[in-house]
Every structure is written in structure tokens, then in C-alpha cells.
Scaffold this motif. Structure first.
Motif, PDB file in Angstrom:
ATOM      1  N   VAL A  15     -49.492   2.044  31.013  1.00 42.78           N
ATOM      2  CA  VAL A  15     -49.516   2.174  29.241  1.00 42.78           C
ATOM      3  C   VAL A  15     -50.584   0.709  29.424  1.00 42.78           C
ATOM      4  O   VAL A  15     -52.341   1.064  29.339  1.00 42.78           O
ATOM      5  N   ALA A  16     -50.003  -0.359  29.483  1.00 44.19           N
ATOM      6  CA  ALA A  16     -50.857  -1.984  28.855  1.00 44.19           C
ATOM      7  C   ALA A  16     -51.710  -1.926  30.161  1.00 44.19           C
ATOM      8  O   ALA A  16     -52.726  -2.395  30.218  1.00 44.19           O
ATOM      9  N   ASP A  17     -51.536  -1.230  31.636  1.00 44.87           N
ATOM     10  CA  ASP A  17     -52.803  -1.923  32.201  1.00 44.87           C
ATOM     11  C   ASP A  17     -53.573  -1.130  32.300  1.00 44.87           C
ATOM     12  O   ASP A  17     -55.071  -1.414  32.678  1.00 44.87           O
ATOM     13  N   ARG A  18     -53.136   0.145  31.602  1.00 44.09           N
ATOM     14  CA  ARG A  18     -55.085   0.802  31.296  1.00 44.09           C
ATOM     15  C   ARG A  18     -55.211   0.402  29.910  1.00 44.09           C
ATOM     16  O   ARG A  18     -56.837   0.498  30.157  1.00 44.09           O
ATOM     17  N   ARG A  19     -54.680   0.007  28.611  1.00 40.37           N
ATOM     18  CA  ARG A  19     -55.234  -0.771  27.797  1.00 40.37           C
ATOM     19  C   ARG A  19     -56.551  -2.008  28.230  1.00 40.37           C
ATOM     20  O   ARG A  19     -56.985  -2.345  27.637  1.00 40.37           O
ATOM     21  N   TYR A  20     -55.834  -2.460  29.206  1.00 38.74           N
ATOM     22  CA  TYR A  20     -56.282  -4.129  29.392  1.00 38.74           C
ATOM     23  C   TYR A  20     -57.443  -3.624  30.470  1.00 38.74           C
ATOM     24  O   TYR A  20     -58.513  -3.915  29.695  1.00 38.74           O
ATOM     25  N   ALA A  85     -57.283   0.496  18.490  1.00 36.01           N
ATOM     26  CA  ALA A  85     -56.486  -0.783  17.995  1.00 36.01           C
ATOM     27  C   ALA A  85     -56.986  -1.769  19.219  1.00 36.01           C
ATOM     28  O   ALA A  85     -57.309  -2.803  19.152  1.00 36.01           O
ATOM     29  N   PHE A  86     -57.028  -1.310  20.794  1.00 34.44           N
ATOM     30  CA  PHE A  86     -57.550  -1.618  22.041  1.00 34.44           C
ATOM     31  C   PHE A  86     -58.886  -1.656  22.365  1.00 34.44           C
ATOM     32  O   PHE A  86     -59.600  -1.512  24.059  1.00 34.44           O
ATOM     33  N   ASP A 100     -59.777   4.098  33.604  1.00 36.95           N
ATOM     34  CA  ASP A 100     -59.210   3.087  32.938  1.00 36.95           C
ATOM     35  C   ASP A 100     -57.647   4.029  33.318  1.00 36.95           C
ATOM     36  O   ASP A 100     -57.048   3.518  34.084  1.00 36.95           O
ATOM     37  N   PHE A 101     -57.087   5.305  32.969  1.00 41.17           N
ATOM     38  CA  PHE A 101     -56.303   5.794  33.500  1.00 41.17           C
ATOM     39  C   PHE A 101     -55.947   6.174  35.442  1.00 41.17           C
ATOM     40  O   PHE A 101     -55.273   5.724  34.988  1.00 41.17           O
ATOM     41  N   HIS A 102     -57.182   6.396  35.718  1.00 46.58           N
ATOM     42  CA  HIS A 102     -57.182   6.734  37.249  1.00 46.58           C
ATOM     43  C   HIS A 102     -56.679   4.800  37.425  1.00 46.58           C
ATOM     44  O   HIS A 102     -55.816   5.491  38.547  1.00 46.58           O
ATOM     45  N   ALA A 103     -57.390   4.381  37.287  1.00 46.04           N
ATOM     46  CA  ALA A 103     -57.349   2.816  38.036  1.00 46.04           C
ATOM     47  C   ALA A 103     -55.298   2.291  37.705  1.00 46.04           C
ATOM     48  O   ALA A 103     -54.413   2.346  38.491  1.00 46.04           O
ATOM     49  N   ALA A 104     -55.232   2.632  36.225  1.00 45.71           N
ATOM     50  CA  ALA A 104     -53.602   2.349  35.784  1.00 45.71           C
ATOM     51  C   ALA A 104     -52.729   3.619  37.053  1.00 45.71           C
ATOM     52  O   ALA A 104     -52.100   2.819  37.010  1.00 45.71           O
ATOM     53  N   VAL A 365     -63.626   9.987  22.192  1.00 49.82           N
ATOM     54  CA  VAL A 365     -62.447  10.585  22.379  1.00 49.82           C
ATOM     55  C   VAL A 365     -62.211   9.615  22.403  1.00 49.82           C
ATOM     56  O   VAL A 365     -61.735   8.456  22.264  1.00 49.82           O
ATOM     57  N   GLN A 366     -60.330  10.155  22.489  1.00 49.93           N
ATOM     58  CA  GLN A 366     -59.158   9.655  22.756  1.00 49.93           C
ATOM     59  C   GLN A 366     -58.438  10.664  23.735  1.00 49.93           C
ATOM     60  O   GLN A 366     -58.771  11.792  24.044  1.00 49.93           O
ATOM     61  N   PHE A 367     -57.936   9.726  24.153  1.00 52.49           N
ATOM     62  CA  PHE A 367     -57.178  10.447  26.090  1.00 52.49           C
ATOM     63  C   PHE A 367     -55.757  10.261  25.123  1.00 52.49           C
ATOM     64  O   PHE A 367     -55.057   9.334  24.649  1.00 52.49           O
ATOM     65  N   ASN A 368     -55.228  11.295  26.044  1.00 58.15           N
ATOM     66  CA  ASN A 368     -53.267  10.843  25.688  1.00 58.15           C
ATOM     67  C   ASN A 368     -52.536  10.127  26.923  1.00 58.15           C
ATOM     68  O   ASN A 368     -52.610  11.238  27.598  1.00 58.15           O
ATOM     69  N   GLU A 369     -51.948   8.962  26.223  1.00 56.55           N
ATOM     70  CA  GLU A 369     -51.348   8.322  27.473  1.00 56.55           C
ATOM     71  C   GLU A 369     -50.026   9.115  27.945  1.00 56.55           C
ATOM     72  O   GLU A 369     -49.125   8.163  28.720  1.00 56.55           O
ATOM     73  N   ASP A 370     -49.805   9.850  27.465  1.00 54.10           N
ATOM     74  CA  ASP A 370     -48.121  10.607  28.126  1.00 54.10           C
ATOM     75  C   ASP A 370     -48.689  10.978  29.027  1.00 54.10           C
ATOM     76  O   ASP A 370     -47.790  11.573  30.177  1.00 54.10           O
ATOM     77  N   VAL A 371     -49.766  11.883  30.075  1.00 53.47           N
ATOM     78  CA  VAL A 371     -50.627  11.649  31.173  1.00 53.47           C
ATOM     79  C   VAL A 371     -49.576  10.406  31.885  1.00 53.47           C
ATOM     80  O   VAL A 371     -49.535  10.856  33.047  1.00 53.47           O
ATOM     81  N   CYS A 372     -49.698   9.363  31.410  1.00 48.31           N
ATOM     82  CA  CYS A 372     -49.015   8.379  32.395  1.00 48.31           C
ATOM     83  C   CYS A 372     -48.647   8.992  33.904  1.00 48.31           C
ATOM     84  O   CYS A 372     -48.522   8.819  34.902  1.00 48.31           O
TER      85      CYS A 372
END
Length: 392
Positions: A15-20, A85-86, A100-104, A365-372
Motif C-alpha cells: 500500500v505504501a508503494d502504491r501511494r507513493y 489524502a495521497f 499504481d496498483f499494478h507496479a506496487a 475514481v477510488q480503488f480499494n486497497e484490499d486488492v493488493c
């Protein structure tokens, strides 16, 4: 190894990687901050990443067959209004498609696979690519050898999907076209400028452009097989600077999309012919430039079924197959799939409440980080299991 359990342990880091990456969204072929971040993380995990064209690659394993795991990492040139927030602060770029999700997720999968490297029955090759949104990234990395040294035998990619749906769905197509082709084109109509009061003294490119636009619609209505899905859209028509001046040029830009290779060839050829001959009728001319040329994304049926089987073996709550999915959007992973057996799947990253209201490419759009952890586990599981099943 229980890859989902390990992915859950790494969720905060993913999640931290995704947010960066999200907060530092970049577009197109040049992604300096994103590339540097990806390379630093891979080095931290013990890999030896190198640049491949404008992207990043790394390998690990023990010879044998080679499976490519691909993640795109570019954003879109648009503002973000997600309220997160990010959120990207530039007001000009945003990760509204989920890259961003794909890379993280691929970064965390690389970490897990590095931990299991001694047990791998082959080689995993990582592909972090730029410019998917402009359909340049795959071609750029192919031109710089991503499919060679070591030679890739098969490829896998996931794409997260927002919307009003629960996390855990995985959508695939093992029978036909997963995503449509896209041929982007720019038609520059050349006329002769004149005073608006004396149209006979000029050649009006706006008039020519209007007739081209109308004529192109007939290609869908009268020249394509109704059994196939075909879309021709003009998304831009620009001409002139003043109400009383006939300009020298007009520009039309659009896309052709279809799920059928023969229809694609027909439509691209006829688009050019219609534009040229229509312009000639009204004493003008056209210059046509192809902006993108991406085939339909057709997944390898056997490989797709294999990967589905590996995913089903994991004990992931809510992980649910959704077969026979096809989308009229386009994806430059299709260029990879043309060259090596490949499969591509959607992973749901939506919400069932109001947060799932907006689709991809929407500023809200918002994405759910539970997919990570789901994505990370699926990447690792499929890599390990496929290599075990395809030992030389």
C-alpha cells in the motif's frame, strides 16, 4: 508456501508503494520518479534491475522456462478529485486507471519470489512498463529486448478494476477477445484560407472535415459485419481562430476499435480511403498519421485456464471467477500477447458503497486497497506453479 498469507504480511508495504507512485503520478514514456522508485525497491529486495528502453526489467530464478510478469506504471494527464489524502498534488496528472496498483503489486511479488528463488523451477522476468495509456510502452520495451535474453516463453498481467463490486472477483476470457484493438489516427485536412465573405476564393477545410466525419460513420453502418463489434469515434475536431476567416487546415483525431482482426484491417484501410477521396471531391487534401496501432488482446486459452487453476488452489476469501469478459477498451499488453502465449485478467478493486460510484479514468475514481494482497499472491502463485508445470 502460502503466498496469500505472506502477501497479507506485506500489505502495508504494498500500500505504501502504491501511494507513493500514486502521489507522484507521471505520464507517457518518461517516468523518472517512478522508475527510480521501482529500481530502488528491486535493489532493496536483492534483485539487479536494469533499464529496458524507457521501462525497467529484472530477472530471478534458475534457468529453464521463462515467465514474464508485467505491470504498467504510467498515469493520465488529468486532474485528480478523489479526495484521498495521497492524491497527486500537481493538478495535471493522476493515477485514475490503477497502474499504481499494478507496479506496487509486482514489486511485492518480486520480493516474495526472491525469497523463494532457490526453489524456483525456472526463471521469472519482471516488466515494469511506461506509456500504456499512449500505447507506446510495450512496443518500446519489445524494441529494446524485453522478450529476449532470456527469451520469454509466456506472459501474465493483471489490471485492477474499480466500480460497484466486491473485492475478489477475477475476470477473464479463455475463448475470444479480451479487449479490443485500437488504431488512433490524426487526419489533417488541407484547404486554402480566405476571407469568410469570399468562400469561393478558398478551399474550406472545415466543410471537408464535416463531410469526412459523416462519411466515416457509414463505415460502421454499412461496411462492417454486424456480428462483430466495431467502434469508430472522432474525439477531436479543431479548426480556425476567427469567425470571419476560412482557415488553411482542420484536424480530426479519433480511434478505431474492434474485436476482429479482419474488420480492423478493413476499417483502417477504408478510413484512409474515405478521408482522401472526400477531401479530393472538395478540392482539398489530407495528411493521415497513425497515432497508435494495437491489435485485439486475445488471451491464450490453455495458459489462461492454467493460471485460473493455480489461482483457485489458493485459500483467498471471496476469490471468485467471472468468465467470458470482454471490454471495448484497449490495452497495449496485446502487443506482447501477439508474440508469446499470454493471459490478462481483471481483479476487482471496487467498493459496494458510494465509493464505487466512479469508473476508471474519472477524476473522482477510488480503488480499494484490499486488492493488493490478492494481486501479489496471484502473481507469485501463478509464477511458481507455472514454472513447476513447465520444466525443461
Amino acid at each position: 508456501m502460502d503466498f496469500y498469507k505472506r502477501a497479507l504480511e506485506l500489505k502495508d508495504e504494498t500500500v505504501a508503494d502504491r501511494r507513493y507512485i500514486h502521489q507522484n503520478a507521471e505520464t507517457g514514456l518518461e517516468l523518472p520518479k517512478t522508475k527510480a522508485y521501482v529500481m530502488d525497491k528491486l535493489k532493496e529486495y536483492g534483485l539487479d534491475p536494469v533499464e529496458c528502453g524507457e521501462g525497467v526489467t529484472a530477472t530471478l530464478g534458475n534457468g529453464g522456462r521463462v515467465l514474464l510478469l508485467r505491470a504498467d506504471m504510467d498515469g493520465l494527464p488529468m486532474p485528480e478529485e478523489s479526495g484521498e489524502a495521497f492524491a497527486c498534488p500537481t493538478g495535471k496528472t493522476a493515477h485514475t486507471c490503477g497502474h499504481d496498483f499494478h507496479a506496487a503489486m509486482l514489486l511485492s511479488a518480486a520480493r516474495i519470489l526472491k525469497e523463494q528463488e532457490s526453489k524456483l523451477k525456472g526463471t521469472v522476468k519482471f516488466m515494469f512498463q511506461p506509456a500504456e495509456e499512449t500505447f507506446q510502452g510495450s512496443k518500446n520495451m519489445i524494441e529494446h529486448g524485453i522478450l529476449e535474453n532470456p527469451k520469454v516463453d509466456a506472459a501474465l498481467a493483471y489490471h485492477v478494476s474499480p466500480g460497484k463490486m466486491p473485492v475478489g472477483l477475477f475476470m477473464y476470457n479463455d475463448k475470444g477477445t479480451m479487449m479490443y484493438s485500437v488504431d488512433g489516427f490524426k487526419i489533417t485536412v488541407k484547404g486554402k484560407g480566405s476571407h469568410g465573405a469570399y468562400p469561393h476564393a478558398g478551399v474550406d477545410p472545415i466543410n471537408i472535415g464535416v463531410h469526412i466525419h459523416l462519411a466515416l460513420q457509414e463505415l460502421i453502418a454499412r461496411e462492417t459485419d454486424p456480428a462483430h463489434a466495431c467502434v469508430l469515434t472522432i474525439g477531436q475536431f479543431k479548426a480556425g481562430e476567427a469567425a470571419n476567416i476560412i482557415p488553411e487546415t482542420a484536424v480530426l483525431q479519433g480511434t478505431i476499435r474492434t474485436n476482429n482482426t479482419k474488420e480492423r484491417e478493413l476499417l483502417v484501410r477504408r478510413m484512409k480511403e474515405v478521408a482522401e477521396k472526400t477531401a479530393d471531391v472538395y478540392n482539398g487534401s489530407v495528411e493521415i498519421k497513425m497515432i497508435s496501432e494495437v491489435p485485439p488482446l486475445i488471451c491464450n486459452p490453455a495458459l489462461t485456464d492454467e493460471m485460473i487453476g493455480y489461482m483457485k488452489e489458493m485459500d483467498i476469501p471471496g476469490l471468485t471467477p467471472v468468465p467470458d469478459v470482454s471490454a471495448s477498451a484497449s490495452e497495449d499488453f496485446a502487443v506482447i500477447a501477439e508474440k508469446v502465449p499470454s493471459t490478462f485478467m481483471y481483479l476487482s478493486a471496487g467498493y459496494t458503497d458510494e465509493r464505487g460510484t466512479y469508473p476508471a479514468h474519472n477524476p473522482k475514481v477510488q480503488f480499494n486497497e484490499d486488492v493488493c494482497p490478492i494481486g501479489v499472491a496471484c502473481l507469485a502463485q501463478c509464477a511458481v506453479k507455472w514454472l513447476e508445470s513447465h520444466q525443461e
